[in-house]
Design an enzyme around this catalytic site. Sequence first.
Site, short mmCIF file in Angstrom:
data_model
loop_
_atom_site.label_atom_id
_atom_site.label_comp_id
_atom_site.label_asym_id
_atom_site.label_seq_id
_atom_site.Cartn_x
_atom_site.Cartn_y
_atom_site.Cartn_z
N HIS A 20 0.84 -1.21 0.00
CA HIS A 20 0.00 0.00 0.00
C HIS A 20 0.87 1.25 0.00
O HIS A 20 0.52 2.26 -0.61
CB HIS A 20 -0.94 0.01 1.22
CG HIS A 20 -1.80 -1.21 1.28
ND1 HIS A 20 -2.18 -1.81 2.45
CD2 HIS A 20 -2.36 -1.96 0.29
CE1 HIS A 20 -2.92 -2.88 2.19
NE2 HIS A 20 -3.04 -2.98 0.89
N ASP A 116 -6.33 5.56 0.45
CA ASP A 116 -6.39 4.31 -0.32
C ASP A 116 -7.61 3.50 0.13
O ASP A 116 -8.43 3.96 0.93
CB ASP A 116 -5.05 3.55 -0.29
CG ASP A 116 -4.68 3.02 1.08
OD1 ASP A 116 -5.57 2.90 1.94
OD2 ASP A 116 -3.49 2.70 1.30
#
Length: 484
Positions: A20, A116
């Site tokens: 991520h 995200d």
Amino acid sequence: MEKQATKIHAALLASPGIGHLVPVLELGKRLVAQLDFQVTIFVVGAEASVLESQLQSFPNPNIFNVVSLPPVDISGLVDPNTSIVTKIIVMMRETIPSLRSEIFSLKLRPTVLIVDLFGTEALPLADEFNMLKYVLIASNAWFLAATIYFPTVDGKEEDEHMLQQKPLMISGCKPVRYEDTLEAFLDKNDELYAEYLRIGLEIPTADGILVNTWEDLEAETLASLRDDKLLGRVTRLPIYTIGPLVREMKSPDLESPVLNWLDKQPAESVIYVSFGSGGTLSAKQIAELAWGLELSKQRFIWVIRPPVENDVTAAYFSVGKESDGTPNYLPEGFLTRNSKLGLVIPDWAPQAEILRHPSVGGILSHCGWNSTTESIVNGVPMVAWPLYAEQKMNATMLTEDIGVAIRSKKLPCERTVERKEIEMLVRGVMVEKEGDKIRSRVKELKSSAEKALSRGGSSYNSLSRVAEDCEKSLQGLVEKAYGA
Ligand code: UDP
């Protein structure tokens, strides 16, 4: 009073996990380099050493401000055996108060908040602070389609997929077969199911969605996401394809024994074997993989971790912090017999640099989206070996739609893949005729990715459109403040 030209300030929030962090850092770099934004990146749960190792690959890590949010203790909130994804989601939730105070204390208030997939619960902060809000899907458009579509299906369709194991038919997109489906769609009683439905519903509350893909790679799915008669009725938002978000520049001074070894190997002769930042294998599977590599007689680099039974995600929170020395769990004599042909690297390797090296001719990969895009931009064909999360969907897309990978007929995460099959797969991608097609296809896609990212390309232009939105929003705020 004269209006001042103000720089656009973007705040980015990265959820825990290197997979991520990598695309968020890369997006931050592009916002600075292409759009001249000021960028602050908030990072959750990344150890300083991991962050540092990732930032090392940036030519100038000071181009943006990185803020590590204080660690949160989730031990009393989740069962220790719960899934990694649930742990990430709870960590992100618990972090929101400190994110709020950090944003509040920033001297230049951000114009835009970009979170995200696991940060969607922080989107209301953007409303509090008058910011635009975007969601970055660090994976592909097909995964986005499944995530936003699933909460809209009725009970019958849901049961057909989850209980009767029929494919999930997503309007205008490739269906998701039950064996490829996301873990969240397997069990209605697991908390992950409810969390995922929530995320799927929260994504369309943003002002736009940035996806780590490019137009030519997923034309059909993107068309559906933008078509009001198909998935566009769920998204209702601009979709900006801004990928692939892959580190482009070689770290100038990266001195590494593995790169020195690669310098001495023939062109495209080495297969790189890696299961991403979190992947682990059972003892039996490690032994079969070792034998399979040996039987294939191909040069290899294998990033290896100690065996773990019944948990393919075991390294997720511990990877990259230390190596385990010489592995003592490989078949007897493996290291000696293969000392000329292969390298075994415990725990962690400079993957982006390895894949960029001309001696690398293939990858055996867990199909994490970063590893996938890193392989494509370097023209490296793949053996797909999915383990968890959306990796099974990715493997299907790579083999059936995009045509850059071969794979085992059965899912590796559900059984042990035997040495003969591994030998065949490795030889298939490296030397056999069947590999020719995927080798040439991946090179075509490499060019298509380069085109998308270059000035005037689709991903470059998408990012410019994000800047236009931010400028308009900033202009609106300035006018309001000056009473224009
Ligand atoms: N990576 C690396 N060295 C390793 C393993 C992984 O540099 O030994 C990097 C890899 O290049 C990629 C990221 O970690 O950028 C992993 O992301 P991906 O989406 O492929 O998989 P995940 O780890 O999220 O499952």
